[in-house]
Design a protein around this motif. Structure first.
Motif, PDB file in Angstrom:
ATOM      1  N   UNK A 199       0.851  -1.197   0.000  1.00 21.73           N
ATOM      2  CA  UNK A 199       0.000   0.000   0.000  1.00 21.73           C
ATOM      3  C   UNK A 199       0.890   1.252   0.000  1.00 21.73           C
ATOM      4  N   UNK A 200       1.973   1.198   0.770  1.00 28.77           N
ATOM      5  CA  UNK A 200       2.909   2.331   0.830  1.00 28.77           C
ATOM      6  C   UNK A 200       3.512   2.586  -0.543  1.00 28.77           C
ATOM      7  N   UNK A 201       3.954   1.502  -1.181  1.00 32.79           N
ATOM      8  CA  UNK A 201       4.544   1.609  -2.530  1.00 32.79           C
ATOM      9  C   UNK A 201       3.557   2.283  -3.473  1.00 32.79           C
ATOM     10  N   UNK A 202       2.311   1.826  -3.425  1.00 30.76           N
ATOM     11  CA  UNK A 202       1.302   2.353  -4.331  1.00 30.76           C
ATOM     12  C   UNK A 202       1.020   3.834  -4.065  1.00 30.76           C
ATOM     13  N   UNK A 256      -7.063  10.036   1.288  1.00 30.12           N
ATOM     14  CA  UNK A 256      -6.576   9.630  -0.036  1.00 30.12           C
ATOM     15  C   UNK A 256      -5.793   8.315   0.055  1.00 30.12           C
ATOM     16  N   UNK A 257      -4.993   8.193   1.093  1.00 26.48           N
ATOM     17  CA  UNK A 257      -4.194   6.971   1.251  1.00 26.48           C
ATOM     18  C   UNK A 257      -5.125   5.779   1.537  1.00 26.48           C
ATOM     19  N   UNK A 258      -6.151   5.999   2.355  1.00 20.66           N
ATOM     20  CA  UNK A 258      -7.107   4.930   2.664  1.00 20.66           C
ATOM     21  C   UNK A 258      -7.848   4.490   1.399  1.00 20.66           C
ATOM     22  N   UNK A 315      -5.842   4.353  10.316  1.00 21.34           N
ATOM     23  CA  UNK A 315      -6.833   3.378  10.800  1.00 21.34           C
ATOM     24  C   UNK A 315      -7.660   2.759   9.695  1.00 21.34           C
ATOM     25  N   UNK A 316      -7.966   3.563   8.674  1.00 20.62           N
ATOM     26  CA  UNK A 316      -8.772   3.035   7.564  1.00 20.62           C
ATOM     27  C   UNK A 316      -7.958   2.047   6.729  1.00 20.62           C
ATOM     28  N   UNK A 317      -6.652   2.310   6.596  1.00 19.56           N
ATOM     29  CA  UNK A 317      -5.772   1.361   5.895  1.00 19.56           C
ATOM     30  C   UNK A 317      -5.736   0.059   6.688  1.00 19.56           C
ATOM     31  N   UNK A 318      -5.586   0.170   8.010  1.00 14.96           N
ATOM     32  CA  UNK A 318      -5.533  -1.047   8.844  1.00 14.96           C
ATOM     33  C   UNK A 318      -6.820  -1.853   8.689  1.00 14.96           C
ATOM     34  N   UNK A 348      -7.992   0.768  -0.468  1.00 13.68           N
ATOM     35  CA  UNK A 348      -9.218   0.057  -0.859  1.00 13.68           C
ATOM     36  C   UNK A 348      -9.218  -0.265  -2.352  1.00 13.68           C
ATOM     37  N   UNK A 349      -8.651   0.642  -3.164  1.00 12.72           N
ATOM     38  CA  UNK A 349      -8.664   0.452  -4.616  1.00 12.72           C
ATOM     39  C   UNK A 349      -7.578  -0.506  -5.105  1.00 12.72           C
TER      40      UNK A 349
END
Ligand code: C5P
Length: 216
Positions: A38-41, A54-56, A102-105, A60-61
């Motif tokens: 996710x970080x790479x993306x 935006x990161x979250x 938190x949303x990424x988690x 999801x995408x």
């Protein structure tokens, strides 16, 4: 069968968890690789990493394919093989920031649980990370907390990222420990976890110890 292996960076948990999976004929999931992907993306898309929404959304995408074969690990993000790229220092330096979103988690925990469920018909899975026993798979049959003192962790990390100087490496480990202390808010002490201090143990010895516990 679910075996949770949690521990800080450089504790040897990746090699250990992979070794246990191979020994016991189980699948293997490296959850850190998912945070790294996710970080790479987010970096590739030029996102402001402080823009949590935006990161979250990126998390999801993201189309993420992660191998659960302990003998053949790869990560494919939106069609690109990022197996090597997610280990680059530019990713390691900022991954903790993404991991406190938190949303990424929430999104990655959902995906991790799906991978774990899919692995059950074939016998089970060894899952490694930071919050596996406490959050992702609280019902794991075996919960291992792997520790090692800072010098040992530096030496192991050094063997992985040969291009860094000793000072750069020390800085990186100290910084990531500090950054990840925020992540540990999400990992309240887990009931029934076995702590293994691997400082003076070889990789084989740690794999033996966990494999024995799994058979008990
Ligand atoms: O294990 P690895 O060092 O590859 O993990 C990269 C980062 O991902 C960690 O520093 C941590 O910030 C985050 N992480 C996490 N929860 C997990 C696995 C990794 O927050 N279950």
């Amino acid at each position: 069968m679910i075996i949770a292996v949690d521990g800080p960076s450089g504790s040897g948990k990746s090699s250990t968890a992979r070794g246990v999976a191979t020994r016991l004929g189980l699948r293997f999931l490296d959850t850190g690789a998912m945070y790294r992907a996710v970080t790479w993306s987010a970096v590739e898309h030029g996102l402001d990493l402080d823009d949590t929404a935006a990161v979250a959304q990126r998390a999801r995408d993201l189309r993420l394919e992660i191998s659960t074969d302990p003998g053949h690990q790869f990560v494919i993000a939106d069609g690109t093989d990022v197996t090597a790229a997610i280990r680059e220092p530019r990713i390691s330096e900022v991954v903790s920031k993404i991991a406190t979103n938190l949303e990424v988690r929430k999104e990655l925990i959902r995906r991790q649980r799906a991978v774990i469920d899919n692995a059950q018909p074939s016998g089970g899975i060894v899952v490694e990370g930071r919050d596996i026993a406490t959050v992702v798979a609280t019902d794991a049959e075996l919960k291992v907390l792997l520790t090692a003192d800072q010098e040992a962790r530096m030496a192991r990390r050094g063997a992985e990222v040969g291009s860094l100087t000793a000072e750069q490496l020390r800085d990186q480990i100290i910084r990531r420990d500090a950054d990840d202390s925020t992540v540990s808010e999400f990992q309240v002490a887990s009931d029934g976890a076995v702590t293994i201090d691997s400082t003076y143990m070889t990789l084989e010895e740690v794999i033996d110890a966990i494999s024995r516990l799994a058979k008990e």
